[in-house]
Design an enzyme around this catalytic site. Structure first.
Site, PDB file in Angstrom:
ATOM      1  N   ALA A   1      -7.332 -16.528  -3.763  1.00  0.00           N
ATOM      2  CA  ALA A   1      -6.884 -17.912  -3.962  1.00  0.00           C
ATOM      3  C   ALA A   1      -6.222 -18.415  -2.688  1.00  0.00           C
ATOM      4  CB  ALA A   1      -5.876 -17.972  -5.114  1.00  0.00           C
TER       5      ALA A   1
ATOM      6  N   GLY B   1      -2.990 -16.122  13.188  1.00  0.00           N
ATOM      7  CA  GLY B   1      -3.620 -14.820  12.952  1.00  0.00           C
ATOM      8  C   GLY B   1      -2.573 -13.751  12.736  1.00  0.00           C
TER       9      GLY B   1
ATOM     10  N   TYR C   1      10.988  -1.920  -6.225  1.00  0.00           N
ATOM     11  CA  TYR C   1      10.024  -1.155  -5.419  1.00  0.00           C
ATOM     12  C   TYR C   1      10.616   0.183  -4.989  1.00  0.00           C
ATOM     13  CZ  TYR C   1       6.125  -4.363  -5.040  1.00  0.00           C
ATOM     14  OH  TYR C   1       5.006  -5.110  -5.315  1.00  0.00           O
TER      15      TYR C   1
ATOM     16  N   ALA D   1       9.997   4.976  11.198  1.00  0.00           N
ATOM     17  CA  ALA D   1       9.460   6.328  11.358  1.00  0.00           C
ATOM     18  C   ALA D   1       8.316   6.276  12.364  1.00  0.00           C
ATOM     19  CB  ALA D   1       8.948   6.849  10.017  1.00  0.00           C
TER      20      ALA D   1
ATOM     21  N   LYS E   1       6.294 -17.119  -0.881  1.00  0.00           N
ATOM     22  CA  LYS E   1       5.381 -18.249  -0.648  1.00  0.00           C
ATOM     23  C   LYS E   1       5.064 -18.976  -1.950  1.00  0.00           C
ATOM     24  CE  LYS E   1       1.242 -17.712  -1.076  1.00  0.00           C
ATOM     25  NZ  LYS E   1       0.084 -17.175  -0.405  1.00  0.00           N
TER      26      LYS E   1
ATOM     27  N   GLU F   1      -1.412 -23.383   3.394  1.00  0.00           N
ATOM     28  CA  GLU F   1      -0.443 -23.334   2.287  1.00  0.00           C
ATOM     29  C   GLU F   1       0.905 -23.913   2.729  1.00  0.00           C
ATOM     30  OE1 GLU F   1      -2.154 -19.493  -0.208  1.00  0.00           O
ATOM     31  OE2 GLU F   1      -0.648 -19.144   1.323  1.00  0.00           O
TER      32      GLU F   1
ATOM     33  N   GLY G   1       0.816  -1.205   0.000  1.00  0.00           N
ATOM     34  CA  GLY G   1       0.000   0.000   0.000  1.00  0.00           C
ATOM     35  C   GLY G   1       0.851   1.257   0.000  1.00  0.00           C
TER      36      GLY G   1
ATOM     37  N   THR H   1      -2.800  -8.235  -0.660  1.00  0.00           N
ATOM     38  CA  THR H   1      -1.996  -7.255  -1.375  1.00  0.00           C
ATOM     39  C   THR H   1      -2.807  -6.389  -2.346  1.00  0.00           C
ATOM     40  OG1 THR H   1       0.099  -8.320  -1.090  1.00  0.00           O
ATOM     41  CG2 THR H   1      -0.184  -7.100  -3.144  1.00  0.00           C
TER      42      THR H   1
ATOM     43  N   TYR I   1      -5.369 -19.544   5.635  1.00  0.00           N
ATOM     44  CA  TYR I   1      -4.729 -19.911   4.375  1.00  0.00           C
ATOM     45  C   TYR I   1      -3.214 -20.040   4.509  1.00  0.00           C
ATOM     46  CZ  TYR I   1      -3.249 -15.099   3.179  1.00  0.00           C
ATOM     47  OH  TYR I   1      -2.637 -13.876   3.149  1.00  0.00           O
TER      48      TYR I   1
ATOM     49  N   GLU J   1     -14.115 -25.305 -18.622  1.00  0.00           N
ATOM     50  CA  GLU J   1     -15.340 -25.341 -19.426  1.00  0.00           C
ATOM     51  C   GLU J   1     -16.533 -25.817 -18.599  1.00  0.00           C
ATOM     52  OE1 GLU J   1     -15.581 -28.409 -22.654  1.00  0.00           O
ATOM     53  OE2 GLU J   1     -13.636 -29.031 -21.909  1.00  0.00           O
TER      54      GLU J   1
ATOM     55  N   ASP K   1      -3.043  -3.696   5.629  1.00  0.00           N
ATOM     56  CA  ASP K   1      -3.286  -4.617   6.748  1.00  0.00           C
ATOM     57  C   ASP K   1      -3.406  -3.917   8.095  1.00  0.00           C
ATOM     58  OD1 ASP K   1      -3.096  -6.562   4.851  1.00  0.00           O
ATOM     59  OD2 ASP K   1      -1.466  -7.682   5.806  1.00  0.00           O
TER      60      ASP K   1
ATOM     61  N   CYS L   1       4.413  -8.684   1.362  1.00  0.00           N
ATOM     62  CA  CYS L   1       4.107  -9.422   0.139  1.00  0.00           C
ATOM     63  C   CYS L   1       5.376  -9.857  -0.586  1.00  0.00           C
ATOM     64  CB  CYS L   1       3.236  -8.551  -0.771  1.00  0.00           C
ATOM     65  SG  CYS L   1       2.992  -9.243  -2.402  1.00  0.00           S
TER      66      CYS L   1
HETATM   67  C1  LIG Z   1       2.988 -15.738   4.511  1.00  0.00           C
HETATM   68  C2  LIG Z   1       2.044 -14.759   3.845  1.00  0.00           C
HETATM   69  C3  LIG Z   1       1.518 -15.055   2.616  1.00  0.00           C
HETATM   70  C4  LIG Z   1       0.682 -14.151   1.969  1.00  0.00           C
HETATM   71  N1  LIG Z   1       0.164 -14.481   0.758  1.00  0.00           N
HETATM   72  C5  LIG Z   1      -0.656 -13.621   0.123  1.00  0.00           C
HETATM   73  C6  LIG Z   1      -1.169 -13.939  -1.167  1.00  0.00           C
HETATM   74  O1  LIG Z   1      -0.907 -15.003  -1.717  1.00  0.00           O
HETATM   75  N2  LIG Z   1      -1.954 -13.021  -1.782  1.00  0.00           N
HETATM   76  C7  LIG Z   1      -2.275 -11.817  -1.191  1.00  0.00           C
HETATM   77  O2  LIG Z   1      -2.977 -11.018  -1.798  1.00  0.00           O
HETATM   78  N3  LIG Z   1      -1.822 -11.504   0.042  1.00  0.00           N
HETATM   79  C8  LIG Z   1      -1.010 -12.374   0.702  1.00  0.00           C
HETATM   80  N4  LIG Z   1      -0.519 -12.037   1.939  1.00  0.00           N
HETATM   81  C9  LIG Z   1      -0.960 -10.773   2.566  1.00  0.00           C
HETATM   82  C10 LIG Z   1      -0.167  -9.590   2.021  1.00  0.00           C
HETATM   83  O3  LIG Z   1       1.199  -9.832   2.163  1.00  0.00           O
HETATM   84  C11 LIG Z   1      -0.570  -8.331   2.769  1.00  0.00           C
HETATM   85  O4  LIG Z   1      -1.970  -8.181   2.715  1.00  0.00           O
HETATM   86  C12 LIG Z   1       0.076  -7.088   2.174  1.00  0.00           C
HETATM   87  O5  LIG Z   1       1.474  -7.191   2.185  1.00  0.00           O
HETATM   88  C13 LIG Z   1      -0.365  -5.843   2.967  1.00  0.00           C
HETATM   89  O6  LIG Z   1       0.304  -4.709   2.485  1.00  0.00           O
HETATM   90  P1  LIG Z   1       0.528  -3.452   3.429  1.00  0.00           P
HETATM   91  O7  LIG Z   1       1.055  -2.367   2.567  1.00  0.00           O
HETATM   92  O8  LIG Z   1      -0.670  -3.190   4.235  1.00  0.00           O
HETATM   93  O9  LIG Z   1       1.639  -3.902   4.488  1.00  0.00           O
HETATM   94  P2  LIG Z   1       3.021  -4.638   4.351  1.00  0.00           P
HETATM   95  O10 LIG Z   1       3.230  -5.204   3.018  1.00  0.00           O
HETATM   96  O11 LIG Z   1       3.083  -5.553   5.518  1.00  0.00           O
HETATM   97  O12 LIG Z   1       4.088  -3.476   4.513  1.00  0.00           O
HETATM   98  C14 LIG Z   1       4.250  -2.769   5.705  1.00  0.00           C
HETATM   99  C15 LIG Z   1       5.673  -2.281   5.750  1.00  0.00           C
HETATM  100  O13 LIG Z   1       5.789  -1.301   6.781  1.00  0.00           O
HETATM  101  C16 LIG Z   1       7.043  -1.441   7.402  1.00  0.00           C
HETATM  102  N5  LIG Z   1       6.950  -0.773   8.702  1.00  0.00           N
HETATM  103  C17 LIG Z   1       6.196  -1.136   9.767  1.00  0.00           C
HETATM  104  N6  LIG Z   1       6.296  -0.224  10.729  1.00  0.00           N
HETATM  105  C18 LIG Z   1       7.140   0.748  10.270  1.00  0.00           C
HETATM  106  C19 LIG Z   1       7.624   1.970  10.812  1.00  0.00           C
HETATM  107  N7  LIG Z   1       7.235   2.400  12.003  1.00  0.00           N
HETATM  108  N8  LIG Z   1       8.478   2.701  10.075  1.00  0.00           N
HETATM  109  C20 LIG Z   1       8.867   2.293   8.840  1.00  0.00           C
HETATM  110  N9  LIG Z   1       8.435   1.144   8.276  1.00  0.00           N
HETATM  111  C21 LIG Z   1       7.563   0.385   8.986  1.00  0.00           C
HETATM  112  C22 LIG Z   1       7.247  -2.942   7.459  1.00  0.00           C
HETATM  113  O14 LIG Z   1       8.618  -3.275   7.591  1.00  0.00           O
HETATM  114  C23 LIG Z   1       6.675  -3.373   6.112  1.00  0.00           C
HETATM  115  O15 LIG Z   1       7.673  -3.424   5.119  1.00  0.00           O
HETATM  116  C24 LIG Z   1       0.349 -12.919   2.603  1.00  0.00           C
HETATM  117  C25 LIG Z   1       0.881 -12.608   3.859  1.00  0.00           C
HETATM  118  C26 LIG Z   1       1.718 -13.512   4.475  1.00  0.00           C
HETATM  119  C27 LIG Z   1       2.277 -13.184   5.837  1.00  0.00           C
END
Ligand SMILES: Cc1cc2nc3c(=O)[nH]c(=O)nc-3n(C[C@H](O)[C@H](O)[C@H](O)COP(=O)(O)OP(=O)(O)OC[C@H]3O[C@@H](n4cnc5c(N)ncnc54)[C@H](O)[C@@H]3O)c2cc1C
Length: 464
Positions: free
Chosen positions: A344, A265, A99, A115, A51, A184, A16, A314, A180, A444, A306, A43
Site C-alpha cells: 500500500a 532512496g 519487542y 555490535a 507514519k 506519503e 527481521g 516490514t 512512497y 464490490e 532491508d 518500522c
Molecule cells: C518512513 C518509512 C515508512 C515506511 N513505511 C512502511 C510501510 O508502511 N509498510 C512497510 O511494510 N514498510 C515500511 N517501511 C519499510 C520498513 O520499515 C522496513 O522495510 C523494515 O523496517 C525493515 O526491517 P529490517 O529488520 O530489515 O530493518 P530495520 O527495521 O531497519 O531494523 C534494523 C535495526 O538494526 C539496528 N542496527 C543497525 N546496525 C546495527 C549494529 N551494528 N548493531 C546493532 N544494531 C544495529 C538499527 O538501529 C535498527 O533498529 C517504511 C520505512 C520508512 C523509512
C-alpha cells in the site's frame, strides 16, 4: 562445553532481527540480539507505525469538511503538533518495550549496543567493550535514508528520521523524491495545513506502480493543493538570514520553505560492521549479497531485511526471518517467496496494489484484458468531495489469470491485503465473476466488472 557462547547472534533489533531471535529462542536455541538504537527498528520507531499515525492525524481536516454534507457542524478545529509527537512517542515506546520483551520472554538475551563482526564467529558488543562468539550470525541491520552529499546545502535538509520529531510544524515544506515515502509525507504535511511542494526528478511519481494509479494520484494531490514539480531536482539549498531555506531548482525556480526533506532512496546499514573482517560479500550499493535462503557467502552468516536490498517492506523482512529459522534451525530449507507481494501507499487517496502493472504485464503476456472503473465512492456523494476512486484488474487474456489488481481510493490498503490472497492463490477472472458482491461497498466493483474496458495485444491497446 559448547564451542560458542550462543547458537545464534542477531545484529539489529528491527522487524527481521527481532522475529528471528524470538522464534529461534523459542526453539530452545541460545540466542542473543544487539540493537544499537531502539528495539523495533525502522518500522516501529521511524517508519511504518509513526507514519501511519501521522497519516491518521492529517486526515482529520477532510473528515471535518466532509461531515458538513452529513448534517454536522464542526466547530473551530485546532491542531497541536507537539501533542501528536508526544502521543506518537508514547505509542512507539509501548511497542518498543513489547519487542524487547518478546525476545527476552522467549529466552533470548538482549544487548543495547552496537555490535560488529570481528571474524565469522566473533562479535564485538561495543557498549560493553567485549566480544562474544556464536555458531550462526544473522545480520538484520536494515537501511537508512540515502544522504545527498553532492547537493550544496544538504546539511540544512532533513530525512525521514528527523521528520517525525521536528520541534515545530513547518509552514512550508519541500519534499524531494518520488517514492512512497516522499509521496506519503507530502500528503501528511498537506493534510496538516503545511504548504507542500513535492519535487521529483522522474517524469511521474511512484515509478513501478501502475501508470493509471500514478497519474490519477498525481492529479488528485494537485487538486487538493499539493504542488508537484516533475521532472525537477534541487541544485542548492541556502539558509537565509531569517532561518528559512531557499531551495533552488534546476528549473530556475526558488522555493522558500521552512524545511527541505530528502526522500531519495535508502542505503543499507553495512558500513563499519566488520563485514570485510568476516569475509562477507556486498554488492555495489553496499547491500549484503545472499543466496535464495538468505545465506551470505560465509557459511554461518545470514542476512535478512532491508540490508539485503530485496523487497524493502516490514512483512518481507519478517517472512525472510521465519524462513531463515526454518532453514538454519529446523532442518527445513525454506526460500523466502518474493512473488506477488501486496503493498500500500498511504497517500490520500490511498493506493493498494498487488501483482503486475499493466505496462509490466504487457511486456510478458501477449493478450491482456484490462478491467477498469473510475467512480465517485458513495461516501463522497453527500460530502460533495469530487475525488474519484480507481480500480483496475490486469488479466491474462489466454488463461484468464488475474495478474495485477490495483486500487486507488479509501481503504485501498485493506483491499490489497485480500486481493493479495486471490492473486497468490492463482485465481482467474472467472473466480472473481462468480464471487457475490458485498453491497453497498466500493470493493464490490472488483467483482462486478464483467466486460473488459480494453484489450492489450502485443503491447498495443485496443479499445473495443
Ligand atoms: C518512513 C518509512 C515508512 C515506511 N513505511 C512502511 C510501510 O508502511 N509498510 C512497510 O511494510 N514498510 C515500511 N517501511 C519499510 C520498513 O520499515 C522496513 O522495510 C523494515 O523496517 C525493515 O526491517 P529490517 O529488520 O530489515 O530493518 P530495520 O527495521 O531497519 O531494523 C534494523 C535495526 O538494526 C539496528 N542496527 C543497525 N546496525 C546495527 C549494529 N551494528 N548493531 C546493532 N544494531 C544495529 C538499527 O538501529 C535498527 O533498529 C517504511 C520505512 C520508512 C523509512
Amino acid at each position: 562445553m559448547a564451542q560458542y557462547d550462543y547458537d545464534l547472534f542477531v545484529i539489529g533489533g528491527g522487524s527481521g532481527g527481532v522475529r528471528a531471535a524470538r522464534v529461534a529462542a523459542a526453539l530452545g536455541k541460545r540466542v542473543a540480539l544487539a540493537e544499537e538504537f531502539r528495539f523495533g527498528g525502522t518500522c516501529v520507531i521511524r517508519g511504518c507505525v509513526p507514519k501511519k499515525l501521522y497519516v491518521y492525524a492529517s486526515q482529520f481536516p477532510e473528515h471535518f469538511e466532509d461531515a458538513a454534507g452529513y448534517g454536522w457542524t464542526v466547530g473551530e478545529a485546532k491542531f497541536d503538533w507537539s501533542k501528536l509527537v508526544a502521543n506518537k512517542e508514547r505509542e512507539i515506546s509501548r511497542l518498543e518495550a513489547i519487542y524487547k520483551r518478546n525476545v527476552e520472554g522467549s529466552g533470548g538475551e538482549t544487548f543495547h549496543s552496537r555490535a560488529v563482526l570481528v571474524d565469522s564467529h566473533t562479535i564485538r558488543i561495543e557498549a560493553e567493550g567485549r566480544t562474544v562468539t556464536a555458531d550462526q550470525i544473522l545480520i538484520g541491520t536494515g537501511g537508512r535514508a540515502a544522504a545527498h552529499p553532492a547537493l550544496p546545502g544538504h546539511e540544512h535538509c532533513i530525512y525521514s528520521n528527523e521528520v517525525f520529531d521536528l520541534p515545530e510544524l513547518p509552514k512550508a515544506i519541500m519534499i524531494e523524491g518520488g517514492g512512497y515515502i516522499a509521496v506519503e509525507f507530502a500528503n501528511i504535511f498537506h493534510g496538516l495545513g503545511v504548504e507542500t511542494t513535492l519535487v521529483y526528478r522522474g517524469k511521474e511519481i511512484l515509478s513501478r506502480f501502475d501508470m493509471d494509479l500514478r497519474r490519477t494520484l498525481h492529479d488528485t494531490m494537485v487538486s487538493k493543493g499539493i504542488r508537484i514539480l516533475c521532472p525537477a531536482v534541487s541544485e542548492e539549498v541556502v539558509k537565509r538570514a531569517d532561518g528559512r531555506l531557499d531551495a533552488r531548482l534546476n528549473t530556475g525556480e526558488v522555493l522558500t520553505v521552512d524545511q527541505v526533506m530528502l526522500a531519495i532512496g535508502r542505503t543499507p546499514n553495512t558500513e563499519n560492521l566488520g563485514l570485510e573482517a568476516a569475509g562477507v560479500e556486498m554488492d555495489k550499493q553496499g547491500a549484503i549479497v545472499v543466496d535464495r535462503f538468505s545465506r551470505t557467502n560465509v557459511q554461518n552468516i545470514w542476512a535478512v531485511g532491508d540490508v539485503t536490498n530485496r523487497v524493502q517492506l516490514t512483512p518481507v523482512a519478517i517472512h525472510e526471518a521465519m524462513c531463515f529459522v526454518e532453514t538454519a534451525f529446523k532442518n527445513n530449507p525454506t526460500e523466502p517467496d518474493h512473488d506477488c507481494v501486496a503493498t500500500a501507499v498511504f497517500s490520500q487517496p490511498e493506493i493498494g496494489t498487488v501483482g503486475l502493472s499493466e505496462d509490466e504485464a504487457a511486456k510478458r503476456f501477449k493478450h491482456l484484458e484490462i478491467y477498469r472503473t473510475s467512480f465517485r465512492p458513495m461516501r463522497h456523494t453527500l460530502s460533495g468531495r469530487q475525488e474519484k476512486m480507481l480500480m483496475k484488474l490486469v488479466v491474462d487474456g489466454d488463461t484468464r489469470l488475474v495478474l495485477g489488481a490495483h486500487v486507488l481510493g479509501p481503504d485501498a490498503g485493506e483491499m490489497a491485503q485480500l486481493l493479495g490472497i486471490t492473486l497468490k492463490a492463482g485465481l482467474t477472472k472467472d473466480d472473481f465473476d462468480r464471487t457475490m458482491a458485498v453491497h453497498p461497498t466500493a470493493a464490490e466493483e472488483l467483482v462486478t466488472m464483467y466486460k473488459p474496458t480494453y484489450l492489450v495485444k502485443d503491447g498495443v491497446r485496443i479499445d473495443g
